[in-house]
Scaffold this active site. Structure first.
Site, PDB file in Angstrom:
ATOM      1  N   ARG A  36      66.744   7.801  47.385  1.00 32.05           N
ATOM      2  CA  ARG A  36      67.528   7.235  46.292  1.00 32.05           C
ATOM      3  C   ARG A  36      68.989   7.082  46.681  1.00 32.05           C
ATOM      4  O   ARG A  36      69.443   7.660  47.648  1.00 32.05           O
ATOM      5  CB  ARG A  36      67.437   8.169  45.077  1.00 32.05           C
ATOM      6  CG  ARG A  36      66.120   8.082  44.388  1.00 32.05           C
ATOM      7  CD  ARG A  36      65.832   9.332  43.564  1.00 32.05           C
ATOM      8  NE  ARG A  36      64.403   9.593  43.572  1.00 32.05           N
ATOM      9  CZ  ARG A  36      63.526   8.918  42.858  1.00 32.05           C
ATOM     10  NH1 ARG A  36      63.930   7.990  42.036  1.00 32.05           N
ATOM     11  NH2 ARG A  36      62.242   9.183  42.945  1.00 32.05           N
ATOM     12  N   GLN A 102      59.662  19.321  47.053  1.00 32.38           N
ATOM     13  CA  GLN A 102      59.446  17.911  46.713  1.00 32.38           C
ATOM     14  C   GLN A 102      59.396  17.094  48.001  1.00 32.38           C
ATOM     15  O   GLN A 102      59.150  15.893  47.951  1.00 32.38           O
ATOM     16  CB  GLN A 102      60.608  17.404  45.847  1.00 32.38           C
ATOM     17  CG  GLN A 102      60.741  18.108  44.510  1.00 32.38           C
ATOM     18  CD  GLN A 102      62.016  17.676  43.786  1.00 32.38           C
ATOM     19  OE1 GLN A 102      63.116  18.073  44.149  1.00 32.38           O
ATOM     20  NE2 GLN A 102      61.871  16.859  42.772  1.00 32.38           N
ATOM     21  N   ILE A 104      58.212  15.775  51.774  1.00 32.75           N
ATOM     22  CA  ILE A 104      56.892  15.401  52.278  1.00 32.75           C
ATOM     23  C   ILE A 104      56.838  15.495  53.800  1.00 32.75           C
ATOM     24  O   ILE A 104      55.923  14.989  54.420  1.00 32.75           O
ATOM     25  CB  ILE A 104      56.540  13.961  51.834  1.00 32.75           C
ATOM     26  CG1 ILE A 104      57.638  12.988  52.294  1.00 32.75           C
ATOM     27  CG2 ILE A 104      56.363  13.896  50.325  1.00 32.75           C
ATOM     28  CD1 ILE A 104      57.339  11.535  52.012  1.00 32.75           C
ATOM     29  N   ASP A 105      57.847  16.153  54.390  1.00 32.63           N
ATOM     30  CA  ASP A 105      57.979  16.126  55.843  1.00 32.63           C
ATOM     31  C   ASP A 105      57.358  17.317  56.559  1.00 32.63           C
ATOM     32  O   ASP A 105      57.317  17.358  57.784  1.00 32.63           O
ATOM     33  CB  ASP A 105      59.465  16.016  56.220  1.00 32.63           C
ATOM     34  CG  ASP A 105      60.322  17.020  55.455  1.00 32.63           C
ATOM     35  OD1 ASP A 105      59.986  18.229  55.469  1.00 32.63           O
ATOM     36  OD2 ASP A 105      61.318  16.609  54.838  1.00 32.63           O
ATOM     37  N   HIS A 120      54.681  16.715  46.331  1.00 36.45           N
ATOM     38  CA  HIS A 120      54.534  15.272  46.572  1.00 36.45           C
ATOM     39  C   HIS A 120      53.718  14.974  47.830  1.00 36.45           C
ATOM     40  O   HIS A 120      53.812  13.898  48.394  1.00 36.45           O
ATOM     41  CB  HIS A 120      55.921  14.612  46.654  1.00 36.45           C
ATOM     42  CG  HIS A 120      56.695  14.705  45.369  1.00 36.45           C
ATOM     43  ND1 HIS A 120      58.069  14.698  45.298  1.00 36.45           N
ATOM     44  CD2 HIS A 120      56.271  14.831  44.086  1.00 36.45           C
ATOM     45  CE1 HIS A 120      58.450  14.809  44.027  1.00 36.45           C
ATOM     46  NE2 HIS A 120      57.385  14.896  43.277  1.00 36.45           N
ATOM     47  N   CYS A 128      41.283   9.493  54.659  1.00 35.18           N
ATOM     48  CA  CYS A 128      40.517   8.299  54.295  1.00 35.18           C
ATOM     49  C   CYS A 128      40.345   8.260  52.775  1.00 35.18           C
ATOM     50  O   CYS A 128      39.967   9.257  52.162  1.00 35.18           O
ATOM     51  CB  CYS A 128      39.152   8.346  54.976  1.00 35.18           C
ATOM     52  SG  CYS A 128      38.003   7.123  54.327  1.00 35.18           S
ATOM     53  N   CYS A 152      39.215   4.278  58.631  1.00 36.00           N
ATOM     54  CA  CYS A 152      38.401   5.440  58.998  1.00 36.00           C
ATOM     55  C   CYS A 152      37.147   4.953  59.726  1.00 36.00           C
ATOM     56  O   CYS A 152      36.769   3.780  59.625  1.00 36.00           O
ATOM     57  CB  CYS A 152      38.024   6.153  57.704  1.00 36.00           C
ATOM     58  SG  CYS A 152      36.921   7.550  57.889  1.00 36.00           S
ATOM     59  N   CYS A 154      34.360   5.435  58.777  1.00 29.97           N
ATOM     60  CA  CYS A 154      33.428   4.998  57.719  1.00 29.97           C
ATOM     61  C   CYS A 154      33.803   3.621  57.170  1.00 29.97           C
ATOM     62  O   CYS A 154      33.092   3.074  56.330  1.00 29.97           O
ATOM     63  CB  CYS A 154      33.387   6.026  56.586  1.00 29.97           C
ATOM     64  SG  CYS A 154      34.724   5.861  55.382  1.00 29.97           S
ATOM     65  N   SER A 192      68.169  19.718  45.646  1.00 32.00           N
ATOM     66  CA  SER A 192      67.423  18.822  44.761  1.00 32.00           C
ATOM     67  C   SER A 192      68.346  18.348  43.655  1.00 32.00           C
ATOM     68  O   SER A 192      69.085  19.146  43.083  1.00 32.00           O
ATOM     69  CB  SER A 192      66.214  19.527  44.142  1.00 32.00           C
ATOM     70  OG  SER A 192      65.631  18.684  43.157  1.00 32.00           O
TER      71      SER A 192
HETATM   72 ZN   LIG Z   1      36.162   7.648  55.730  1.00 35.95          ZN
END
Ligand SMILES: [Zn+2]
Length: 244
Positions: A36, A102, A104-105, A120, A128, A152, A154, A192
Site C-alpha cells: 500500500r 500478516q 506472506i514471506d 494471509h 494445486c 499440477c 493432475c 503493522s
Molecule cells: Zn493437482
C-alpha cells in the site's frame, strides 16, 4: 523516547505470555516493499487484476507474470532482519509464545521462530487448486518461463498459498490467532498499520481480555489511542536494541 524504551523494558520483563503481531513494516527492512501507499506495489499493479481471486480464476496468467517479474526476485533475495532474530530470542527466553503475522514471506520461520500463525498465507508454498498437491517456489519459478499458468501433474492450475483479495482468511489460522489473543498478557504490534481487517481486530481483542497493548510502528495507527504504549519507530530497530 528514552522513557518509552524503559517503559517497554518494564512491560517485557513482567510479561510471560507475549504474542507478537507483525505486519508489512516488519518485512520492509528485509527489502520486501509494502503493497500500500506511495511507491507500493499496488500503485504500479492494479490489485483488482493482479491479486484478486475472481480475476485469478478467469485468467491466472496475469498473476503468474506478476509473480515471476515482481514477487519471486524480491522473496528470493529477502533475509530475516534483526527484528526477526530478536523475536526468536524472546521465544527462547520463554516469553513469546506465538507470532501472528500478516506477512506472506515466511521470514519468521527462516529466522527460527517455531510458532507462527500466518493470517494471509505463505507465498513460498504453492499448491494445486484441484488436488492440493504442493510444490516448491523455486521449481515453479523455473517453469514460468515456458508454462503459464503452471499446472499440477493432475492438470489443475497452481496457485501460491497467499490469500488473494476476495478470498476469506484461512479459518484455522484465524481461530488460532483469536485464541492466542484471548490468552496473552502482552500484545506487541510490530510494523503493522492495523488497517486490514479482520486481522487488525486481534490486538483489540487481546487488550479487551486484559493484555497490555504495545504498538511499535513508524506511522500512527487507528489503535494508538487505546494502546498502553506507542512508539513511532522502526520495530526491528527498537526490538533489537532491547532484545538483540
Ligand atoms: Zn493437482
Amino acid at each position: 523516547m528514552g522513557e518509552k524504551i524503559s517503559n517497554l523494558k518494564k512491560i517485557l520483563s513482567t510479561s510471560n505470555q507475549i504474542i507478537a503481531f507483525t505486519g508489512a513494516g516488519f518485512s520492509a527492512e528485509s527489502g520486501i516493499s509494502t503493497f500500500r501507499g506511495a511507491g507500493g506495489l499496488w500503485s504500479k499493479y492494479d490489485p483488482s487484476i493482479y491479486a484478486n481471486i475472481n480475476y485469478f480464476n478467469q485468467d491466472p496468467t496475469y498473476y503468474w507474470n506478476f509473480f515471476k517479474d515482481e514477487r519471486y526476485p524480491v522473496i528470493k533475495k529477502a533475509k530475516p532482519n534483526d527484528g526477526h532474530y530478536a523475536l526468536v530470542k524472546l521465544e527462547k527466553q520463554g516469553k513469546l509464545y506465538r507470532i501472528i503475522t500478516q506477512n506472506i514471506d515466511g521470514l519468521h520461520q527462516i529466522a527460527g521462530s517455531s510458532d507462527v500463525i500466518e493470517l494471509h498465507g505463505n507465498t513460498r508454498k504453492i499448491f494445486c487448486m484441484s488436488c492440493d498437491k504442493t510444490y516448491s517456489i523455486d521449481d515453479i519459478y523455473k517453469r514460468l518461463k515456458y508454462e503459464l499458468p503452471p499446472r499440477c501433474s493432475c492438470g489443475g492450475v497452481l496457485k501460491p498459498g497467499t490469500v488473494l483479495f476476495g478470498e476469506p482468511l484461512p479459518q484455522y489460522a484465524l481461530d488460532m490467532a483469536m485464541l492466542a489473543a484471548q490468552n496473552c498478557d502482552m500484545c506487541l504490534v510490530l510494523g503493522s498499520s492495523l488497517v486490514v481487517y479482520p486481522a487488525a481486530s486481534i490486538p483489540r481483542i487481546a487488550q479487551k481480555k486484559g493484555a497490555v497493548l504495545v504498538i511499535i510502528n513508524i506511522d500512527p495507527t487507528p489503535l494508538d489511542d487505546i494502546a498502553n504504549l506507542v512508539i513511532h519507530e522502526s520495530a526491528s530497530k527498537i526490538l533489537s536494541r532491547l532484545i538483540g
